[in-house]
Design an enzyme around this catalytic site. Structure first.
Site, PDB file in Angstrom:
ATOM      1  N   GLY A 104       0.828  -1.207   0.000  1.00 55.84           N
ATOM      2  CA  GLY A 104       0.000   0.000   0.000  1.00 55.84           C
ATOM      3  C   GLY A 104       0.856   1.248   0.000  1.00 55.84           C
ATOM      4  O   GLY A 104       2.084   1.175  -0.010  1.00 55.84           O
ATOM      5  N   CYS A 106      -6.706  10.346   1.869  1.00 56.32           N
ATOM      6  CA  CYS A 106      -6.230  11.450   1.032  1.00 56.32           C
ATOM      7  C   CYS A 106      -6.246  12.738   1.846  1.00 56.32           C
ATOM      8  O   CYS A 106      -7.305  13.124   2.369  1.00 56.32           O
ATOM      9  CB  CYS A 106      -7.105  11.600  -0.207  1.00 56.32           C
ATOM     10  SG  CYS A 106      -6.673  13.043  -1.201  1.00 56.32           S
ATOM     11  N   MET A 140       2.294   5.014   1.431  1.00 62.47           N
ATOM     12  CA  MET A 140       2.808   5.501   2.706  1.00 62.47           C
ATOM     13  C   MET A 140       1.624   5.956   3.567  1.00 62.47           C
ATOM     14  O   MET A 140       0.620   6.429   3.044  1.00 62.47           O
ATOM     15  CB  MET A 140       3.776   6.659   2.478  1.00 62.47           C
ATOM     16  CG  MET A 140       5.036   6.216   1.759  1.00 62.47           C
ATOM     17  SD  MET A 140       6.017   7.588   1.186  1.00 62.47           S
ATOM     18  CE  MET A 140       6.745   8.120   2.718  1.00 62.47           C
ATOM     19  N   SER A 164       3.484  -0.631   8.352  1.00 63.84           N
ATOM     20  CA  SER A 164       4.389  -0.927   9.467  1.00 63.84           C
ATOM     21  C   SER A 164       3.607  -1.366  10.696  1.00 63.84           C
ATOM     22  O   SER A 164       3.985  -2.312  11.373  1.00 63.84           O
ATOM     23  CB  SER A 164       5.257   0.287   9.797  1.00 63.84           C
ATOM     24  OG  SER A 164       6.031   0.624   8.671  1.00 63.84           O
ATOM     25  N   SER A 224      -0.427   4.117   5.060  1.00 62.26           N
ATOM     26  CA  SER A 224      -1.592   3.226   4.991  1.00 62.26           C
ATOM     27  C   SER A 224      -1.626   2.223   6.139  1.00 62.26           C
ATOM     28  O   SER A 224      -2.601   1.472   6.278  1.00 62.26           O
ATOM     29  CB  SER A 224      -1.616   2.491   3.644  1.00 62.26           C
ATOM     30  OG  SER A 224      -0.493   1.639   3.516  1.00 62.26           O
ATOM     31  N   CYS A 260      -6.700  13.315  -6.734  1.00 59.41           N
ATOM     32  CA  CYS A 260      -5.916  14.441  -6.203  1.00 59.41           C
ATOM     33  C   CYS A 260      -4.418  14.280  -6.449  1.00 59.41           C
ATOM     34  O   CYS A 260      -3.648  15.195  -6.174  1.00 59.41           O
ATOM     35  CB  CYS A 260      -6.181  14.594  -4.705  1.00 59.41           C
ATOM     36  SG  CYS A 260      -7.911  14.952  -4.312  1.00 59.41           S
ATOM     37  N   GLU A 290       9.955  -2.393   4.111  1.00 55.11           N
ATOM     38  CA  GLU A 290      10.506  -1.535   3.042  1.00 55.11           C
ATOM     39  C   GLU A 290      11.048  -2.372   1.891  1.00 55.11           C
ATOM     40  O   GLU A 290      12.103  -2.092   1.327  1.00 55.11           O
ATOM     41  CB  GLU A 290      11.608  -0.611   3.591  1.00 55.11           C
ATOM     42  CG  GLU A 290      11.181   0.278   4.743  1.00 55.11           C
ATOM     43  CD  GLU A 290      10.290   1.442   4.342  1.00 55.11           C
ATOM     44  OE1 GLU A 290       9.893   1.529   3.168  1.00 55.11           O
ATOM     45  OE2 GLU A 290       9.960   2.248   5.229  1.00 55.11           O
TER      46      GLU A 290
HETATM   47  P1  ADP Z   1       3.065   2.926   6.571  1.00 52.56           P
HETATM   48  O1  ADP Z   1       4.037   1.904   7.121  1.00 52.56           O
HETATM   49  O2  ADP Z   1       2.118   2.337   5.557  1.00 52.56           O
HETATM   50  O3  ADP Z   1       3.742   4.179   6.075  1.00 52.56           O
HETATM   51  P2  ADP Z   1       2.375   3.400   9.345  1.00 52.56           P
HETATM   52  O4  ADP Z   1       1.980   2.068   9.919  1.00 52.56           O
HETATM   53  O5  ADP Z   1       3.768   3.857   9.640  1.00 52.56           O
HETATM   54  O6  ADP Z   1       2.112   3.379   7.769  1.00 52.56           O
HETATM   55  O7  ADP Z   1       1.410   4.549   9.852  1.00 52.56           O
HETATM   56  C1  ADP Z   1       0.008   4.488   9.737  1.00 52.56           C
HETATM   57  C2  ADP Z   1      -0.572   5.563  10.656  1.00 52.56           C
HETATM   58  O8  ADP Z   1      -0.222   6.848  10.140  1.00 52.56           O
HETATM   59  C3  ADP Z   1      -2.074   5.609  10.726  1.00 52.56           C
HETATM   60  O9  ADP Z   1      -2.580   4.699  11.682  1.00 52.56           O
HETATM   61  C4  ADP Z   1      -2.337   7.051  11.140  1.00 52.56           C
HETATM   62  O10 ADP Z   1      -2.317   7.191  12.543  1.00 52.56           O
HETATM   63  C5  ADP Z   1      -1.155   7.822  10.603  1.00 52.56           C
HETATM   64  N1  ADP Z   1      -1.452   8.704   9.464  1.00 52.56           N
HETATM   65  C6  ADP Z   1      -0.850   9.885   9.212  1.00 52.56           C
HETATM   66  N2  ADP Z   1      -1.282  10.410   8.043  1.00 52.56           N
HETATM   67  C7  ADP Z   1      -2.194   9.562   7.523  1.00 52.56           C
HETATM   68  C8  ADP Z   1      -3.013   9.547   6.334  1.00 52.56           C
HETATM   69  N3  ADP Z   1      -2.957  10.521   5.418  1.00 52.56           N
HETATM   70  N4  ADP Z   1      -3.831   8.484   6.150  1.00 52.56           N
HETATM   71  C9  ADP Z   1      -3.892   7.500   7.059  1.00 52.56           C
HETATM   72  N5  ADP Z   1      -3.159   7.461   8.197  1.00 52.56           N
HETATM   73  C10 ADP Z   1      -2.309   8.471   8.430  1.00 52.56           C
HETATM   74 ZN    ZN Z   2      -8.341  13.085  -2.882  1.00 51.68          ZN
END
Ligand code: ADP
Ligand code: ZN
Length: 201
Positions: free
Chosen positions: A15, A146, A17, A22, A19, A187, A90
């Site tokens: 997915g 978004c 970033m 992690s 999402s 967007c 990653e």
């Molecule tokens: P990833 O590893 O996919 O980058 P993380 O597990 O590090 O994601 O972080 C997910 C968390 O980030 C969500 O639970 C939420 O608290 C936070 N977050 C910050 N910005 C967003 C966004 N635009 N959409 C969804 N979650 C977000």
């Molecule tokens: Zn949008």
């Protein structure tokens, strides 16, 4: 050689970033540890090593320790014969050998959990994530929110000095001062060379 009694599997957490990849990887690793499985966690990284140990942190602040690797062969070398679960974060940054490594580990009974960003800032397939999704038993495709419109986000918006990065900017930028936002398909902006950037912002 260790022969597991159970069948190995490949699980992919893919997915954009933010999402929750992690978070989900950490959750699965914690549960495997509760089940007293022998777990090894790796994280692909592009920067210098920091003392042979790194962390997987989610945006919500939870963390686990991981071994930093920059080549898929290192993972294969480091997995101990009695390891039952291998988690790799990653994964989009790893070389093409990662598909063979995951397949070989699953073939000898290991539960392989890989997480990674499956599309680059242009919205195109990133690294070997697509192939990993194809050979996996289970794929979790996560979406973020978004930040522009509040719909589900399936794209990584790269911003350079606050403006959408052009199509021809490099797929991987190291220390380039760029920022990312989660955005939906509508967007998401990737200006082509010949487009007037001010018009489409
Ligand atoms: P990833 O590893 O996919 O980058 P993380 O597990 O590090 O994601 O972080 C997910 C968390 O980030 C969500 O639970 C939420 O608290 C936070 N977050 C910050 N910005 C967003 C966004 N635009 N959409 C969804 N979650 C977000
Ligand atoms: Zn949008």
């Amino acid at each position: 050689m260790y022969h597991a009694s159970r069948t190995g599997t490949i699980e992919v957490i893919a997915g954009v970033m933010f999402s929750g990849k992690s978070e989900e990887l950490i959750r699965r690793v914690r549960r495997a540890l509760i089940a007293r499985r022998r777990v090894q966690v790796f994280k692909s990284h592009l920067d210098d090593r920091y003392g042979g140990i790194t962390r997987i942190s989610s945006h919500t602040g939870t963390e686990i320790e991981a071994a930093p690797v920059d080549a898929s062969a290192e993972i294969f070398r480091q997995v101990r014969p009695d390891t039952e679960v291998v988690a790799i974060d990653e994964c989009q940054f790893l070389d093409e050998g990662v598909v063979g490594v995951a397949t070989a580990l699953a073939g000898r009974g290991v539960r392989v959990i890989v997480a990674g960003t499956d599309t680059d800032f242009r919205g195109e397939p990133f690294g070997r994530m697509g192939e990993l999704m194809a050979v996996a038993e289970e794929v979790s495709k996560l979406q973020a929110i978004c930040v522009v419109c509040g719909d589900l986000a399936c794209r990584n918006q790269r911003l350079i000095n606050g403006r959408p990065a052009r199509w021809d900017s490099p797929t991987i930028m190291v220390g380039g001062g760029e920022a990312y936002e989660a955005r939906c398909r509508r967007c998401h902006r990737v200006p082509r060379q010949d487009e007037d950037q001010t018009r489409i912002l």
